[in-house]
Motif scaffolding. Sequence first.
Motif, PDB file in Angstrom:
ATOM      1  N   LYS A   5       0.861  -1.183   0.000  1.00  0.00           N
ATOM      2  CA  LYS A   5       0.000   0.000   0.000  1.00  0.00           C
ATOM      3  C   LYS A   5       0.896   1.231   0.000  1.00  0.00           C
ATOM      4  CE  LYS A   5      -3.418   0.047   2.956  1.00  0.00           C
ATOM      5  NZ  LYS A   5      -4.215  -0.082   4.182  1.00  0.00           N
ATOM      6  N   THR A   6       0.335   2.348  -0.404  1.00  0.00           N
ATOM      7  CA  THR A   6       1.052   3.613  -0.292  1.00  0.00           C
ATOM      8  C   THR A   6       0.807   4.162   1.101  1.00  0.00           C
ATOM      9  OG1 THR A   6       0.837   4.052  -2.649  1.00  0.00           O
ATOM     10  CG2 THR A   6       1.341   5.935  -1.235  1.00  0.00           C
ATOM     11  N   HIS A   7       1.872   4.275   1.872  1.00  0.00           N
ATOM     12  CA  HIS A   7       1.806   4.783   3.240  1.00  0.00           C
ATOM     13  C   HIS A   7       2.377   6.188   3.292  1.00  0.00           C
ATOM     14  CE1 HIS A   7       0.598   0.994   5.080  1.00  0.00           C
ATOM     15  NE2 HIS A   7       1.474   0.400   4.300  1.00  0.00           N
ATOM     16  N   GLN A   8       1.891   6.957   4.248  1.00  0.00           N
ATOM     17  CA  GLN A   8       2.388   8.309   4.508  1.00  0.00           C
ATOM     18  C   GLN A   8       3.261   8.268   5.757  1.00  0.00           C
ATOM     19  OE1 GLN A   8       1.428  10.598   2.157  1.00  0.00           O
ATOM     20  NE2 GLN A   8       0.351   8.838   1.297  1.00  0.00           N
ATOM     21  N   GLU A  19       6.051   9.495   1.110  1.00  0.00           N
ATOM     22  CA  GLU A  19       5.126   8.393   0.894  1.00  0.00           C
ATOM     23  C   GLU A  19       5.955   7.235   0.368  1.00  0.00           C
ATOM     24  OE1 GLU A  19       2.096  10.205  -1.553  1.00  0.00           O
ATOM     25  OE2 GLU A  19       3.173   9.651  -3.378  1.00  0.00           O
ATOM     26  N   ASP A  21       5.592   2.989  -1.016  1.00  0.00           N
ATOM     27  CA  ASP A  21       4.801   1.814  -1.396  1.00  0.00           C
ATOM     28  C   ASP A  21       5.454   0.605  -0.755  1.00  0.00           C
ATOM     29  OD1 ASP A  21       3.336   3.539  -3.082  1.00  0.00           O
ATOM     30  OD2 ASP A  21       4.768   3.219  -4.716  1.00  0.00           O
ATOM     31  N   LEU A 100       5.728   6.098  10.128  1.00  0.00           N
ATOM     32  CA  LEU A 100       4.531   6.043   9.290  1.00  0.00           C
ATOM     33  C   LEU A 100       3.355   6.594  10.091  1.00  0.00           C
ATOM     34  CD1 LEU A 100       4.899   2.539   7.587  1.00  0.00           C
ATOM     35  CD2 LEU A 100       5.521   4.794   6.680  1.00  0.00           C
ATOM     36  N   ASP A 102       0.073   6.624   9.086  1.00  0.00           N
ATOM     37  CA  ASP A 102      -1.247   6.096   8.719  1.00  0.00           C
ATOM     38  C   ASP A 102      -1.450   4.641   9.118  1.00  0.00           C
ATOM     39  OD1 ASP A 102       0.568   5.047   6.916  1.00  0.00           O
ATOM     40  OD2 ASP A 102      -0.756   5.266   5.192  1.00  0.00           O
ATOM     41  N   ILE A 103      -0.656   4.150  10.051  1.00  0.00           N
ATOM     42  CA  ILE A 103      -0.837   2.776  10.527  1.00  0.00           C
ATOM     43  C   ILE A 103      -1.059   2.802  12.037  1.00  0.00           C
ATOM     44  CG2 ILE A 103       0.540   1.762   8.674  1.00  0.00           C
ATOM     45  CD1 ILE A 103       2.799   1.367  10.745  1.00  0.00           C
ATOM     46  N   TRP A 108       1.863  -4.172  13.594  1.00  0.00           N
ATOM     47  CA  TRP A 108       2.785  -4.888  12.740  1.00  0.00           C
ATOM     48  C   TRP A 108       3.599  -5.834  13.611  1.00  0.00           C
ATOM     49  CZ3 TRP A 108       6.799  -3.279  15.505  1.00  0.00           C
ATOM     50  CH2 TRP A 108       6.766  -1.992  16.022  1.00  0.00           C
TER      51      TRP A 108
END
Length: 118
Positions: A5-8, A19, A21, A100, A102-103, A108
């Motif tokens: 996914k594309t993460h910020q 960003e 991938d 990151l 946006d997680i 994880w």
Amino acid sequence: MTEVKTHQGSCHCGAVAFEVDMGLDGLIECNCSHCYRKGFVLGFVGPDAFRLTADGPQTEYLFNKEHIRHRFCDTCGVQTFARGTGPDGTEMVAINVRALTDIEPFGWTAQRVDGASY
């Protein structure tokens, strides 16, 4: 296996943002003198999967064999990524997963690696 996914991501103050991938598989937590002290959890991608979106002032830190260019924000001190080459000479970007934005924190799993013995 998690999907790519594309993460910020960003440093704490936002001067450095990116960003990337990537999936969240194959993450490592290393016990070398650098990674352990900073609490890194790292994922690795090719340079084409990484894009800076805010390129604020940064300082570069090299140590040991000087194969990895550790970059950190001059304002808040957070290291969001590093650029270097893998053991086979392939260019890579090491992503600090903790940067990151946006997680879910601790959403994880990372494998512990004995980098202190390299």
